[in-house]
Design a protein around this motif. Structure first.
Motif, short mmCIF file in Angstrom:
data_model
loop_
_atom_site.label_atom_id
_atom_site.label_comp_id
_atom_site.label_asym_id
_atom_site.label_seq_id
_atom_site.Cartn_x
_atom_site.Cartn_y
_atom_site.Cartn_z
N ARG A 82 53.86 4.51 28.22
CA ARG A 82 53.48 3.83 26.98
C ARG A 82 54.25 2.53 26.83
O ARG A 82 53.70 1.49 26.47
CB ARG A 82 53.76 4.77 25.80
N ARG A 170 48.65 6.85 33.30
CA ARG A 170 49.66 7.92 33.30
C ARG A 170 50.64 7.64 34.43
O ARG A 170 50.24 7.51 35.60
CB ARG A 170 48.99 9.27 33.51
N GLN A 176 52.30 12.84 29.88
CA GLN A 176 51.47 12.23 28.86
C GLN A 176 50.89 10.90 29.34
O GLN A 176 51.61 10.05 29.88
CB GLN A 176 52.28 11.99 27.58
N SER A 178 48.67 7.34 28.26
CA SER A 178 48.53 6.47 27.09
C SER A 178 47.37 5.51 27.33
O SER A 178 46.99 5.24 28.47
CB SER A 178 49.82 5.67 26.86
N ILE A 190 47.88 0.88 21.02
CA ILE A 190 48.35 1.81 22.04
C ILE A 190 48.36 3.21 21.43
O ILE A 190 48.91 3.42 20.35
CB ILE A 190 49.76 1.45 22.55
N LYS A 191 47.72 4.14 22.13
CA LYS A 191 47.60 5.51 21.64
C LYS A 191 47.85 6.49 22.77
O LYS A 191 47.80 6.13 23.95
CB LYS A 191 46.20 5.75 21.06
N ASP A 192 48.10 7.75 22.38
CA ASP A 192 48.15 8.81 23.38
C ASP A 192 46.74 9.02 23.94
O ASP A 192 45.74 8.83 23.24
CB ASP A 192 48.65 10.11 22.76
#
Length: 666
Positions: A82, A170, A176, A178, A190-192
């Motif tokens: 991220r 990733r 996780q 992003s 920016i998000k998951d």
């Protein structure tokens, strides 16, 4: 929404609308970024044993959705966290690859310093330093690894065609994923997100079509395949895409005699690029057929090249070059629309389809590829920043072409003659347009038709066969070898035992004039007024007869007025009654060539009407001078126009000439 970390709108507008001149390179840039990500994970796997991945598992995938108007570029490379998405994509002109390369360089420098300090340590090979050195050596063995990105702006080229760009990534070792998303105007979010494995997807949503711009044509199997093959064909990792295939269905058992085969369409993952550049392979490992197929495919020629050769330069500037001499001239070779140049690659990625600066004009017919990872490219990677790099490569390439042509001339004469027939005119232009500066480089490559030997010969071969007393190299310039061979002035030189080169290119006379001499022997046009071939006795005889018939010559010159600068006797006209020669720097052939050009009609030679005192027509001139001035004018004009016709020069008034012939016959 986050704002870009620079003056976002102004700088992003510059990236999208000003830096790149060719919109279709967006795919090249995204594939190059994906290739960098694969390079990074592969290099990391060499030193980090926790990364379980082989080079064969790495690749790039393309996909498109016509309905959603999307193009997706995916890789299974090192990926981004991220924070890295924010840093790499949120800061315009930030280059993760450049930072990575600098980190690699710093590590290498530190290792060298450490090795130097421990040079006297005899137990080094068993220490931790020895292990580090072994790992560094393992990386060094992968000399082909070269990160492409330098400026961090290639990603933004996607906004030239896309109204929205979404990146899902990733990082290796992270659970996780992003996503980064932007419309390229104000900022980004920016998000998951979710992604099954490490790597990155770049999803472009294309802009709507307008009257000026068609973006829809990009969303097709054919266009994406074309762009990959054009710009990224030699990226070292496979670029794959599902392509449509067709297969025949089994014939039913109960099919009748009129049964027609049935087919069904299906999708199959296919590698679009060839990956390994043919110019990076050793020449001993590549067959002539392979070179021919590459040439015909990449340079869109129906015929195999006449000759192929390579350059592998190592030193201050490292590069590979694969060069071809075509077997035939393109139809537009000598037109103003013809574009010369070699394909320029940097780290296997095409930068310019035709880099004109790599070839001099006289070798404009050459085709080929030059590839270097050392080039200093501009920010758009479309041109070079330092012209001295181009100049250094161009100089080496020019020398190589000259050397190879010389070798072909010496060892494969028939092949060279066929090459010269196609491209020799350009070599002559090279000497002429350089005002003779390239004379020493190109003169030995020139071929001319020998009137005596009736074949093509070089200037060196001409002199080697010439009599020892011969003081010049003689040539005749015109449109046709057979007609030139019949010229009285050519026959006259041949009769004295000297060869004559028959020159039929429009540039020949200009080239010979600018060269002036070869091996200290002057180059003389046989149509020149004074070749200096007469013996002293012949000169004395001509001088006496010139005095004897001086009044006749004056009268004829007055009749011809400004058409000639003088009328004189000649001993080189064989069985012709009269001929035209030229004094001064402008020859008759130069005048003829220039007259055919839009702005060349003003160039005139200083013409001399030469008369053959041994021909019966001369006696008629003497008689007319004494008894009939009108007949003298008639004869004078007829002989003058006849001489023009023999030289291939136009008649001022063909009708008048025809009427004059009629008067003589009656």
């Amino acid at each position: 929404m986050k704002k870009f970390k620079t003056e976002s709108k102004r700088l992003l507008d510059l990236m999208i609308n000003s830096i790149y001149t060719n919109r279709e390179i967006f795919l090249r840039e995204l594939i190059s970024n994906a290739s960098d990500a694969l390079d990074k994970i592969y290099l990391a796997s060499l030193t980090d044993r926790s990364i379980k991945i082989t080079r064969a598992e790495l690749g790039i995938t393309l996909a498109y959705d016509a309905q959603a108007r999307t193009i997706t570029v995916s890789d299974n490379g090192i990926g981004m966290t991220r924070e890295e998405l924010d840093k790499n994509l949120g800061t315009i002109a930030y280059s993760g690859s450049l930072e990575y390369k600098q980190g690699q360089k710093d590590a290498e420098d530190a290792q060298k310093a450490e090795d130097t300090e421990g040079a006297t340590d005899s137990t080094d090979s068993n220490s931790a330093k020895g292990k580090k050195k072994a790992q560094a050596s393992e990386v060094t063995d992968e000399q082909a690894i070269d990160l492409i990105g330098q400026f961090g702006v290639g990603f933004y080229s996607g906004f030239m065609v896309a109204s929205k760009v979404r990146v899902v990534s990733r990082a290796i070792g992270e659970d996780q994923a992003s996503s980064w998303e932007s419309n390229g105007i104000d900022g980004y979010t920016i998000k998951d997100a979710s992604r099954d494995e490490h790597g990155t997807d770049v999803i472009l949503t294309l802009k709507p079509d307008t009257e000026e711009d068609n973006y829809t044509h990009l969303i097709s199997e054919g266009e994406l395949t074309h762009l990959v093959k054009k710009y990224s064909n030699y990226v070292r990792y496979p670029v794959k895409m599902e392509v449509s295939k067709e297969r025949e269905l089994p014939k039913p058992d109960d099919a009748d005699e009129d049964y027609k085969p049935q087919f069904e369409s299906y999708l199959e993952m296919e590698t679009l690029n060839s990956m390994t550049p043919i110019w990076k392979r050793r020449k001993s490992e590549v067959s002539e057929d392979e070179y021919a197929e590459f040439y015909k495919s990449d340079f869109r020629d129906y015929a195999a090249p006449a000759a192929t050769f390579t350059i592998k330069a190592e030193g201050v500037l490292n590069y590979d070059a694969l060069l071809f001499i075509p077997s035939h001239a393109p139809f537009d070779l000598y037109s103003k629309d013809f574009e010369k140049g070699l394909a320029l690659y940097s780290s296997n990625v095409m930068i310019m389809e035709k880099c004109a600066d790599l070839l001099p004009d006289h070798y404009n017919f050459m085709r080929g590829v030059v590839d270097s990872a050392d080039l200093d490219l501009n920010i758009s990677r479309e041109t070079l920043q330092r012209n001295n790099q181009l100049r250094a490569m161009a100089k080496r390439i020019e020398k190589k072409i000259t050397s190879e042509l010389g070798t072909l001339l010496k060892d494969k004469r028939e092949l060279y003659e066929s090459i010269f027939e196609c491209f020799g005119r350009g070599l002559k232009y090279g000497i002429y347009t350089s005002y003779g500066a390239l004379k020493d480089t190109l003169a030995d490559l020139l071929l001319y038709y020998s009137a005596k030997e009736e074949k093509l010969i070089t200037l060196r071969e001409y002199l080697d066969a010439a009599p020892s007393e011969q003081e010049a190299i003689y040539y005749a310039a015109g449109e046709d070898e057979k007609l030139l061979a019949k010229m009285p002035m050519v026959k006259s030189v041949l009769a004295r035992g000297y060869d004559v080169l028959l020159c039929t290119h429009d540039v020949d006379d200009f080239c010979m004039s600018i060269m002036g001499s070869y091996d200290d022997k002057p180059l003389k046009n046989v149509a020149g007024a004074d070749l200096g071939l007469e013996s002293e006795e012949e000169k004395k005889e001509a001088e006496d007869k010139s005095k004897e018939y001086g009044e006749l010559f004056s009268a004829m010159q007055e009749i011809l007025s400004d058409k000639v600068v003088k009328v004189a006797l000649s001993s080189r006209l064989a069985d012709m009654p009269a001929g035209i020669s030229a004094e001064g720097p402008i020859s008759l052939e130069m005048e003829r060539i220039m007259a055919a050009m839009p702005d060349g009609g003003g160039m005139k030679s200083e013409r001399v009407l030469e008369l053959n005192v041994e021909h019966p027509a001369f006696a008629k001139l003497v008689e007319a001078k004494a008894a009939d001035t009108e007949r003298l004018a008639l004869l004078t004009n007829v002989l003058y126009n006849q001489a023009l016709m023999v030289e291939g020069l136009p008649l001022a008034d063909p009708i008048e000439f025809a009427e004059a012939i009629g008067q003589l016959l009656s």
